[in-house]
Enzyme design. Structure first.
Site, PDB file in Angstrom:
ATOM      1  N   ASN A   1       0.818  -1.215   0.000  1.00 51.97           N
ATOM      2  CA  ASN A   1       0.000   0.000   0.000  1.00 51.97           C
ATOM      3  C   ASN A   1       0.856   1.270   0.000  1.00 51.97           C
ATOM      4  O   ASN A   1       0.348   2.365   0.140  1.00 51.97           O
ATOM      5  CB  ASN A   1      -0.963   0.013   1.182  1.00 51.97           C
ATOM      6  CG  ASN A   1      -0.246   0.026   2.529  1.00 51.97           C
ATOM      7  OD1 ASN A   1       0.987   0.059   2.601  1.00 51.97           O
ATOM      8  ND2 ASN A   1      -1.018  -0.011   3.605  1.00 51.97           N
ATOM      9  N   ARG A   2       2.158   1.076  -0.152  1.00 53.64           N
ATOM     10  CA  ARG A   2       3.140   2.175  -0.216  1.00 53.64           C
ATOM     11  C   ARG A   2       3.331   2.897   1.113  1.00 53.64           C
ATOM     12  O   ARG A   2       4.010   3.913   1.166  1.00 53.64           O
ATOM     13  CB  ARG A   2       2.790   3.181  -1.310  1.00 53.64           C
ATOM     14  CG  ARG A   2       3.225   2.825  -2.749  1.00 53.64           C
ATOM     15  CD  ARG A   2       3.472   1.404  -3.004  1.00 53.64           C
ATOM     16  NE  ARG A   2       4.002   1.146  -4.346  1.00 53.64           N
ATOM     17  CZ  ARG A   2       4.104  -0.072  -4.880  1.00 53.64           C
ATOM     18  NH1 ARG A   2       3.689  -1.128  -4.199  1.00 53.64           N
ATOM     19  NH2 ARG A   2       4.616  -0.240  -6.082  1.00 53.64           N
ATOM     20  N   LEU A   3       2.754   2.385   2.190  1.00 54.95           N
ATOM     21  CA  LEU A   3       3.065   2.906   3.525  1.00 54.95           C
ATOM     22  C   LEU A   3       4.274   2.133   4.043  1.00 54.95           C
ATOM     23  O   LEU A   3       4.194   1.340   4.982  1.00 54.95           O
ATOM     24  CB  LEU A   3       1.854   2.758   4.458  1.00 54.95           C
ATOM     25  CG  LEU A   3       0.629   3.591   4.076  1.00 54.95           C
ATOM     26  CD1 LEU A   3      -0.500   3.358   5.079  1.00 54.95           C
ATOM     27  CD2 LEU A   3       0.983   5.077   4.022  1.00 54.95           C
TER      28      LEU A   3
END
Length: 289
Positions: free
Chosen positions: A253-255
């Site tokens: 989720n690119r976190l």
């Protein structure tokens, strides 16, 4: 090229694409698109691998925006209790994982970034040869571009990226030469061909062609047959003394997880909220991805 992938064209004016010298013309119609090229060579094409042309033969765009791969999932985030408080020990833990991963052939490959005294950067891959509480050691030719840049500007950075593990480590620090005796020991532990190669190459200098190097290599091989090969005075080891060490782990989720260790400022006291206590003279912080 990804064969069998679907193609979706954005309705625009006529565009001309080229793929391995095959001209592909895209005509936009109402609710459909049409490609014209030899029937025997019809196949699905990944849009990300096409060059777009203005029509005069000049390429204007290489669109790879659709390239994306999954990283790790939410249950695999780095929890606070999983953070090793000594960054050198944590690096060793991750490095051992990379060594054990069959998909990673050179876990010690790192991208070394240097810069001129004016701040103009350059980067290339080198191999880590040892590490410990003092820092990280690699070997190179001091007359190379990177060698000259490290002489005039000792500030460097290195990045390890272990794609199969979705992990990366980034290190910033200053560089210095290791003692000549240590460079001698490592040099003579290398295969003889590699020792000769170090003597042959005036690294980063311009040569007429490869044959020039091959001729010198043959000459030195004969010269040092059954003899010890002396280490060139301009070839040796460098120690990176770290000031920052960042651990990165990719999340789908690119976190992404980002934990950076740094040396504390004078009289700085960790508040254990934003700045956390660590070991061996370090503090650490969480960074937004």
């Amino acid at each position: 090229m990804i064969v069998g992938s679907s193609v979706k064209f954005i309705p625009t004016l006529k565009s001309i694409f080229y793929l391995k010298n095959v001209r592909l013309e895209h005509y936009v119609g109402v609710g459909s698109s049409f490609m014209r090229y030899p029937k025997k060579r019809r196949f699905s094409i990944n849009m990300a691998l096409l060059y777009e042309s203005k029509g005069d033969g000049s390429e204007t765009k290489y669109d790879i925006s659709s390239m994306r791969c999954p990283y790790l999932s939410k249950p695999q985030v780095i929890k606070e209790e999983q953070i090793e408080k000594d960054p050198i020990k944590w690096f060793k833990t991750w490095f051992e994982l990379a060594k054990q991963c069959k998909e990673i052939s050179e876990p010690n490959a790192m991208c070394l970034a240097t810069a001129t005294k004016d701040g103009f950067p350059s980067a290339r891959f080198v191999l880590l040869k040892s590490f410990g509480t003092d820092g990280f050691v690699f070997f190179t030719n001091s007359d190379s571009r990177k060698g000259k840049e490290m002489t005039e500007n000792p500030n460097v950075a290195v990045v390890f990226y272990w794609e199969s593990l979705k992990k990366s480590v980034r290190i910033e620090g200053s560089v210095s030469k290791i003692p000549p005796a240590e460079s001698d020991d490592y040099f003579h532990s290398r295969p003889r061909d590699s020792q000769i190669g170090a003597c042959v190459s005036k690294q980063s200098s311009v040569v007429a062609n490869r044959q020039v190097l091959e001729d010198i290599n043959e000459e030195l091989t004969k010269k040092y047959e059954n003899k010890e090969i002396p280490r060139p005075s301009n070839w040796g080891g460098y120690l990176i003394t770290p000031k920052k060490i960042e651990f990165w782990q990719g999340q789908s989720n690119r976190l992404h997880d980002r934990i950076v260790f740094r040396k504390p400022l004078p009289d700085e006291k960790p508040d254990e909220v934003m700045v956390h206590s660590a070991e061996a003279g370090w503090v650490y912080e969480h960074l937004a991805p």
